[in-house]
Design a protein around this motif. Structure first.
Motif, mmCIF file in Angstrom:
data_model
loop_
_atom_site.group_PDB
_atom_site.id
_atom_site.type_symbol
_atom_site.label_atom_id
_atom_site.label_comp_id
_atom_site.label_asym_id
_atom_site.label_seq_id
_atom_site.Cartn_x
_atom_site.Cartn_y
_atom_site.Cartn_z
ATOM 1 N N ASP A 1 37.845 34.863 30.426
ATOM 2 C CA ASP A 1 38.834 34.293 31.326
ATOM 3 C C ASP A 1 39.678 33.212 30.676
ATOM 4 O O ASP A 1 40.549 32.636 31.330
ATOM 5 C CB ASP A 1 38.142 33.773 32.590
ATOM 6 N N ALA A 2 39.460 32.970 29.376
ATOM 7 C CA ALA A 2 40.365 32.092 28.637
ATOM 8 C C ALA A 2 41.514 32.882 28.020
ATOM 9 O O ALA A 2 42.599 32.348 27.804
ATOM 10 C CB ALA A 2 39.606 31.342 27.548
ATOM 11 N N THR A 3 41.288 34.173 27.755
ATOM 12 C CA THR A 3 42.309 34.983 27.086
ATOM 13 C C THR A 3 42.825 36.129 27.952
ATOM 14 O O THR A 3 43.849 36.734 27.620
ATOM 15 C CB THR A 3 41.733 35.601 25.795
ATOM 16 N N GLY A 4 42.130 36.435 29.034
ATOM 17 C CA GLY A 4 42.507 37.572 29.868
ATOM 18 C C GLY A 4 41.966 38.898 29.370
ATOM 19 O O GLY A 4 42.293 39.956 29.928
ATOM 20 N N GLU A 5 41.116 38.868 28.364
ATOM 21 C CA GLU A 5 40.566 40.100 27.804
ATOM 22 C C GLU A 5 39.605 40.774 28.782
ATOM 23 O O GLU A 5 38.811 40.117 29.450
ATOM 24 C CB GLU A 5 39.816 39.776 26.511
ATOM 25 N N ARG A 6 39.666 42.089 28.833
ATOM 26 C CA ARG A 6 38.679 42.901 29.542
ATOM 27 C C ARG A 6 38.332 44.091 28.666
ATOM 28 O O ARG A 6 39.224 44.793 28.189
ATOM 29 C CB ARG A 6 39.198 43.411 30.891
ATOM 30 N N VAL A 7 37.059 44.286 28.435
ATOM 31 C CA VAL A 7 36.576 45.412 27.638
ATOM 32 C C VAL A 7 35.471 46.100 28.427
ATOM 33 O O VAL A 7 34.580 45.421 28.946
ATOM 34 C CB VAL A 7 36.020 44.948 26.275
ATOM 35 N N GLU A 8 35.534 47.414 28.513
ATOM 36 C CA GLU A 8 34.462 48.160 29.165
ATOM 37 C C GLU A 8 33.850 49.137 28.174
ATOM 38 O O GLU A 8 34.570 49.910 27.542
ATOM 39 C CB GLU A 8 34.965 48.918 30.388
ATOM 40 N N PRO B 1 33.803 31.346 32.562
ATOM 41 C CA PRO B 1 33.942 31.581 34.009
ATOM 42 C C PRO B 1 34.536 30.392 34.751
ATOM 43 O O PRO B 1 35.013 30.559 35.880
ATOM 44 C CB PRO B 1 32.499 31.842 34.451
ATOM 45 N N GLU B 2 34.536 29.210 34.117
ATOM 46 C CA GLU B 2 35.132 28.037 34.759
ATOM 47 C C GLU B 2 36.632 28.196 34.962
ATOM 48 O O GLU B 2 37.237 27.484 35.777
ATOM 49 C CB GLU B 2 34.842 26.773 33.936
ATOM 50 N N ARG B 3 37.233 29.153 34.258
ATOM 51 C CA ARG B 3 38.673 29.400 34.415
ATOM 52 C C ARG B 3 38.976 30.257 35.639
ATOM 53 O O ARG B 3 40.139 30.450 35.991
ATOM 54 C CB ARG B 3 39.216 30.111 33.168
ATOM 55 N N LEU B 4 37.934 30.784 36.278
ATOM 56 C CA LEU B 4 38.126 31.708 37.395
ATOM 57 C C LEU B 4 37.822 30.988 38.703
ATOM 58 O O LEU B 4 36.732 30.447 38.889
ATOM 59 C CB LEU B 4 37.181 32.901 37.226
#
Length: 251
Positions: free
Chosen positions: A30-37, A229-232
């Motif tokens: 949540d600092a970079t917006g990355e999502r990987v599945e 997660p503190e960014r969310l």
């Protein structure tokens, strides 16, 4: 899991046989917006390549200590299971000076230099990207791992009763990791393949490792692993829980 599963690597083998296409680890930064599945098959492929790197290029084997100076991250999960496959001891946030191999993220490189053995650096960039300039004295994981074999077999059979994990000063055998992961799954609201855990816990405690990897793997479920997660905010968290079909949360 199967009754014969005695190590985390065994749990992954059973998951691969049961349903290789299902999601296993979904990672958010949540600092970079990355999502990987990563599906079970994709995760297992990363584990095989990493285990081959560890055993072949880094000469690690049963009983060797691998200090993992890494945050809660999908690549950390890969290294944890790869150590299990080789029989090496994954020492989470361990002393690099006492390790045979150190695996470091970009923020702990100076501390990692205390290791007199092999050193591996992870850039932790989106999509597993490499360092723009490899750190001196380290192998760049993103450079070294792609060429490794897609299948892994240990040179020496792994004894599930031998030490496999050290976290927060506590040592566990491979069998103990599996037994505890299974035993604690109900208290984490993980009941089976439909279970999907969202974990915002760090990986430097047993609780974080259990919720963020081992128990979901043990029940045939999956994990949504969140870094920074503190960014969310609460609204963002609620949307993620809904969109990812999360059934349990630990934060």
């Amino acid at each position: 899991m199967n009754a014969t599963d005695r190590t985390p690597a065994d749990l992954l083998t059973s998951a691969l046989a049961a349903d290789p296409g299902r999601p296993l680890v979904t990672f958010y930064d949540d600092a970079t917006g990355e999502r990987v599945e990563l599906s079970v098959a994709t995760f297992a492929n990363w584990v095989a390549k990493t285990a081959n790197l560890l055993q072949g290029d880094l000469s690690a084997g049963p009983g060797d200590r691998v200090a993992l100076l890494l945050p809660a991250h999908w690549q950390t999960a890969v290294w944890l299971v790869a150590c299990s496959a080789v029989g090496a001891v994954a020492d989470v946030a361990g002393d690099p000076a006492a390790a045979d191999v150190v695996v470091s993220g970009p923020e702990s490189l100076e501390a990692a230099r205390a290791c007199t053995g092999e050193r591996v650096a992870l850039a932790l960039r989106p999509l597993g990207g490499r360092f723009p300039q490899p750190p001196a004295g380290f192998l760049d994981y993103a450079v070294e791992v792609p060429g490794q074999g897609d299948r892994f077999a240990p040179f020496v059979p792994v004894d599930p009763e031998e030490p496999a994990l050290i976290v927060a000063g506590r040592e566990f055998s491979g069998a103990e990791v599996v037994e505890r992961a299974v035993a604690e799954a109900p208290s984490l609201d993980l009941t089976g393949p439909a279970s999907r855990m969202l974990s915002a816990l760090p990986y430097d405690t047993w609780e974080g490792l259990c919720a963020g990897l081992f128990s979901p793997l043990a029940v045939g479920g999956s994990v949504v692993l969140c870094r920074h997660p503190e960014r969310l905010d609460e609204e963002g968290l609620a949307k993620r829980i809904e969109s990812e079909r999360v059934t349990a949360v630990r934060r």
